[in-house]
Design a protein around this motif. Structure first.
Motif, PDB file in Angstrom:
ATOM      1  N   THR A  74      51.374  65.151 104.296  1.00  0.00           N
ATOM      2  CA  THR A  74      52.435  65.966 103.678  1.00  0.00           C
ATOM      3  C   THR A  74      53.695  66.076 104.514  1.00  0.00           C
ATOM      4  N   ASN A  75      53.859  65.301 105.572  1.00  0.00           N
ATOM      5  CA  ASN A  75      54.971  65.473 106.506  1.00  0.00           C
ATOM      6  C   ASN A  75      56.325  65.472 105.809  1.00  0.00           C
ATOM      7  N   GLY A  76      57.151  66.456 106.170  1.00  0.00           N
ATOM      8  CA  GLY A  76      58.486  66.558 105.594  1.00  0.00           C
ATOM      9  C   GLY A  76      58.552  67.392 104.336  1.00  0.00           C
ATOM     10  N   LYS A  77      57.384  67.820 103.811  1.00  0.00           N
ATOM     11  CA  LYS A  77      57.352  68.670 102.625  1.00  0.00           C
ATOM     12  C   LYS A  77      56.945  70.076 103.036  1.00  0.00           C
ATOM     13  N   ASN A  78      57.436  71.075 102.315  1.00  0.00           N
ATOM     14  CA  ASN A  78      56.980  72.425 102.593  1.00  0.00           C
ATOM     15  C   ASN A  78      55.603  72.646 101.965  1.00  0.00           C
ATOM     16  N   PHE A  79      54.986  73.794 102.286  1.00  0.00           N
ATOM     17  CA  PHE A  79      53.626  74.045 101.815  1.00  0.00           C
ATOM     18  C   PHE A  79      53.566  74.112 100.296  1.00  0.00           C
ATOM     19  N   ARG A  80      54.598  74.662  99.666  1.00  0.00           N
ATOM     20  CA  ARG A  80      54.603  74.763  98.206  1.00  0.00           C
ATOM     21  C   ARG A  80      54.463  73.381  97.574  1.00  0.00           C
ATOM     22  N   ALA A  81      55.292  72.447  98.016  1.00  0.00           N
ATOM     23  CA  ALA A  81      55.240  71.102  97.443  1.00  0.00           C
ATOM     24  C   ALA A  81      53.937  70.406  97.804  1.00  0.00           C
ATOM     25  N   ALA A  82      53.479  70.602  99.041  1.00  0.00           N
ATOM     26  CA  ALA A  82      52.230  69.974  99.462  1.00  0.00           C
ATOM     27  C   ALA A  82      51.054  70.502  98.643  1.00  0.00           C
ATOM     28  N   ALA A  83      51.021  71.817  98.421  1.00  0.00           N
ATOM     29  CA  ALA A  83      49.922  72.409  97.653  1.00  0.00           C
ATOM     30  C   ALA A  83      49.908  71.893  96.223  1.00  0.00           C
ATOM     31  N   GLN A  84      51.072  71.780  95.620  1.00  0.00           N
ATOM     32  CA  GLN A  84      51.137  71.265  94.248  1.00  0.00           C
ATOM     33  C   GLN A  84      50.638  69.830  94.190  1.00  0.00           C
TER      34      GLN A  84
END
Length: 243
Positions: free
Chosen positions: A58-68
């Motif tokens: 998930t590098n470079g993405k925030n947790f919200r985007a990673a979780a989705q």
């Protein structure tokens, strides 16, 4: 894009935060791993993932985007309230940890002070505003980034998003009143570089906080993502823009 052309037109430096202004990515993933693995377990994951594995995913993405993205991989579409709850949990844990482990770094602060004498500085991040504010405070960089010049893909946009979506860079350019001819971005991650480039900003890649054994590969990937050059320190950024 040449350095000479940049020096003739640029008035503003748009700096990514995590991994660019401070070495927060590895400790953030270490702190986030517990929350992320609980989240994955609820999705049906059969094992826990290490912080390194999660960062690679998930590098470079925030947790919200990673979780989705992770949820979609398990065939789940998260309700907004459920997602917001996980985002809040992860933000609190990570911000508290970063407050404890980060500190001032003269190799960042002094070149940024030199740049601030000639350019406007702005922070453009996928992370939550509260996390950005905490990191700037404990690293001694808060005075260089006025609160009105801090942009978060999580909090500053009408609808939260994450890099590589260019929306946060587009917002920063609009709010600051600078065109792609007047601003340069500095990014350490592939998704960050893709975001800045898609918004039209010439982009300097940096590998200052990338582990030594990964720097050559990251440098090549940043160039492939559109960075016109890659540096290994903020001192090199200052030299590039002020020489």
């Amino acid at each position: 894009m040449s350095a000479d052309a940049l020096r003739g037109t640029v008035t503003t430096v748009l700096a990514d935060a995590d991994g660019t202004l401070f070495p927060s990515e590895e400790p953030a993933y270490a702190a986030s791993a517990g929350v992320t693995n609980r989240f994955l377990a609820e999705l049906g994951a059969e094992r826990e993932f290490s912080p390194g594995e999660l960062q690679a995913m998930t590098n470079g993405k925030n947790f919200r985007a990673a979780a989705q993205e992770l949820a979609r991989g398990y065939g789940r579409d998260l309700a907004a309230a459920e997602l917001d709850d996980w985002v809040a949990q992860e933000k609190d844990v990570v911000t508290a940890h970063l407050r404890a482990v980060l500190g001032p770094d003269p190799a960042v602060r002094e070149p940024l002070r030199a740049l601030a004498g000639r350019f406007g500085l702005a922070a453009v991040t996928s992370s939550a505003s509260s996390r950005l504010d905490a990191c700037l405070e404990v690293t001694g960089l808060a005075a260089l980034f006025d609160p009105a010049r801090r942009f978060s893909a999580e909090d500053s946009l009408p609808v939260p998003t994450s890099k590589p979506d260019p929306a946060v860079y587009a917002l920063a350019g609009s709010e600051l009143g600078v065109s792609p001819d007047e601003a340069v971005a500095v990014e350490d991650s592939i998704n960050g570089a893709l975001s800045a480039v898609a918004a039209g900003f010439p982009t300097i890649g940096t590998v200052q906080f990338v582990p030594a054994g990964e720097r050559d590969a990251r440098e090549a990937a940043l160039r492939e993502a559109g960075a016109f050059t890659v540096v290994r320190s903020w001192a090199e950024v200052a030299d590039l823009l002020t020489a």
